[in-house]
Design a protein around this motif. Sequence first.
Motif, PDB file in Angstrom:
ATOM      1  N   HIS A   8      64.000  23.560 -49.066  1.00  0.00           N
ATOM      2  CA  HIS A   8      62.795  24.017 -49.748  1.00  0.00           C
ATOM      3  C   HIS A   8      63.109  24.042 -51.243  1.00  0.00           C
ATOM      4  O   HIS A   8      64.164  24.535 -51.637  1.00  0.00           O
ATOM      5  CB  HIS A   8      62.452  25.423 -49.231  1.00  0.00           C
ATOM      6  CG  HIS A   8      61.142  25.957 -49.705  1.00  0.00           C
ATOM      7  ND1 HIS A   8      60.948  26.393 -50.998  1.00  0.00           N
ATOM      8  CD2 HIS A   8      59.958  26.138 -49.060  1.00  0.00           C
ATOM      9  CE1 HIS A   8      59.691  26.820 -51.119  1.00  0.00           C
ATOM     10  NE2 HIS A   8      59.070  26.679 -49.967  1.00  0.00           N
TER      11      HIS A   8
ATOM     12  N   THR B 135      55.805  29.488 -42.727  1.00  0.00           N
ATOM     13  CA  THR B 135      56.371  28.554 -43.701  1.00  0.00           C
ATOM     14  C   THR B 135      57.535  29.163 -44.495  1.00  0.00           C
ATOM     15  O   THR B 135      58.619  28.601 -44.536  1.00  0.00           O
ATOM     16  CB  THR B 135      55.262  28.098 -44.678  1.00  0.00           C
ATOM     17  OG1 THR B 135      54.192  27.567 -43.904  1.00  0.00           O
ATOM     18  CG2 THR B 135      55.765  27.039 -45.637  1.00  0.00           C
ATOM     19  N   LYS B 141      56.865  24.670 -40.121  1.00  0.00           N
ATOM     20  CA  LYS B 141      55.554  24.239 -40.620  1.00  0.00           C
ATOM     21  C   LYS B 141      54.452  24.619 -39.632  1.00  0.00           C
ATOM     22  O   LYS B 141      54.610  24.392 -38.430  1.00  0.00           O
ATOM     23  CB  LYS B 141      55.538  22.721 -40.830  1.00  0.00           C
ATOM     24  CG  LYS B 141      56.432  22.267 -41.969  1.00  0.00           C
ATOM     25  CD  LYS B 141      56.280  20.774 -42.218  1.00  0.00           C
ATOM     26  CE  LYS B 141      57.196  20.370 -43.370  1.00  0.00           C
ATOM     27  NZ  LYS B 141      57.078  18.935 -43.692  1.00  0.00           N
ATOM     28  N   LEU B 162      52.113  26.389 -49.302  1.00  0.00           N
ATOM     29  CA  LEU B 162      52.198  25.373 -48.243  1.00  0.00           C
ATOM     30  C   LEU B 162      52.542  24.021 -48.856  1.00  0.00           C
ATOM     31  O   LEU B 162      53.392  23.282 -48.356  1.00  0.00           O
ATOM     32  CB  LEU B 162      50.864  25.288 -47.478  1.00  0.00           C
ATOM     33  CG  LEU B 162      50.506  26.492 -46.618  1.00  0.00           C
ATOM     34  CD1 LEU B 162      49.081  26.380 -46.090  1.00  0.00           C
ATOM     35  CD2 LEU B 162      51.479  26.632 -45.444  1.00  0.00           C
ATOM     36  N   VAL B 167      53.666  20.871 -46.749  1.00  0.00           N
ATOM     37  CA  VAL B 167      52.636  20.943 -45.708  1.00  0.00           C
ATOM     38  C   VAL B 167      51.331  20.569 -46.411  1.00  0.00           C
ATOM     39  O   VAL B 167      50.985  21.166 -47.431  1.00  0.00           O
ATOM     40  CB  VAL B 167      52.516  22.372 -45.119  1.00  0.00           C
ATOM     41  CG1 VAL B 167      51.373  22.446 -44.119  1.00  0.00           C
ATOM     42  CG2 VAL B 167      53.833  22.800 -44.481  1.00  0.00           C
TER      43      VAL B 167
END
Lengths: 113, 405
Positions: A8, B135, B141, B162, B167
């Motif tokens: 991320h 998330t 997801k 998101l 996403v």
Amino acid sequence: MTERIMSHPILGDLPHKEKVSFTFDDQLYEAYKGESLAAALLAQGIRTLRVHEETGHPRGIYCNIGHCFECRVNINGLDGERACITPVTEGMVVKSGKALPTTVRDWRKHHGK
Amino acid sequence: MGNKVIIIGAGPAGLSAAITLAEKNIGVVVIDEYLYEGGRLLGQLYEETPNKWWNGIAESERLLARAKELNVEFSLQTSVSDLEKIDQDWVLHTNKGVFHTKQLLLATGAAESPFPIPGWTLPGVMSVGAAQVMTNVHRVKPGKRGVIIGVNVLSSAIAMELQIADVQVAAITLPAANLLTINSSNPLEVMNSLLYVSHMAPSPLIKIGSKFMKNEILKKLGIRFYPKDGVKMWGIPIMLRKAVIEIVGKDQVEGVVLATVNIDGSIVPGSEKRIDVDFVCIAGGLYPLAELASLAGCPFHYIEQLGGFVPLHNEQMETNLTGLHVAGNITGIEGAKVALAQGKVAALTIASKLGASVTQIDIQQAIENVETTRANAHIQFHPEVLVGRQKMKEIWAQTLSHTLS
């Protein structure tokens, strides 16, 4: 099909976690130890956790934080447990919620009432 | 256990209160139903100023480390199903047994309002907060491509989260108008509420547009000529002139039916169009989660600016019931930083009752800190939250004068 977010841009890489296995309707699945049952199932593409007790329509998570009780399943023999706030443990036996008999309605249907 | 303060809710308000109490050498037990400490702070992730992120997980970890250092006890996965007053004690009934305390703090936070729309029970439809938690907290997801129904502060913030996690959000749209979506389905009302979050929009178009839109006539013109396919914010079309009228799919979400809406929220016949998505988020806004205060017997007041029914309380975070306090979103919907500041006020109020070295000046300063934090808040859930807070103050003063007379 859904997937895990391994890296991320802000939160970084997913830390390496120990895996455990559990069953959902007699099928074997893997989860990260301590993660929620709802997350473990969703990560493996399972969205339907039960059917509506009367209509048999499929249901899954809704609020994901324990408020709405939409994700109720049977965990180790206990009915009505919330998948979204239950951490997966090794060997956990999970069954989806099933439709219940509607005896009066069924009787009426079978007797033409 | 009876001598310890009990806090219900391990979110920002509860953690901050626990730390403040423990710093005064007061024993604390924090009860929470969830798997982890942090409450809804966990899911939060937004850019406060360029390159400076508010990372809810990191904030929670920091608070938790401090609380543990001070020997605050935690009882997680503990659901409180009832509470009652027996003699001088608040008695809590939970799935992990009975807890007793003389000083109880309810920091239970908020819950999300849903929009019932045909098809909303299909697997793959979830609250926008659910998608946020999946998330950012669980790192799973919610789907590949979704639509968010409900245009508000929370939904636009989560849409961006998101997107950061790769996403896809196909659109943020209005819900179809029905009895339960009155204000949220009216394009003009929604546009009005959006003007207060315009500072969050990176697009200069929206920023300039919103200044221009402060005039009523221009606003009506603006919504009339609002592009039918939406204005993009962070690349996501915000569709103020489209509504989801149905969520479709056999065993799970396969798509939504979008229709063009008139400025009063009514559907333009024949404008229905299906788009394919595999998940849908419903963003109906937040309301104070206050059932426990209700069980305890607190009087409630409906204050729209605070997000709904709120238990009667004062600025010191006391309810009118002896030994019962409230802090955080149970007192009104605001951001985590305000909750942190309120938690401190509640803790100082409790500490002073327990004979700790807390002066009235300390409490007053903590109250002022709540006000400063509110004034500097990045996200305002209701533009008139101050009006709401003032209302509660007045109701408290009135109630108190009735009790005294």
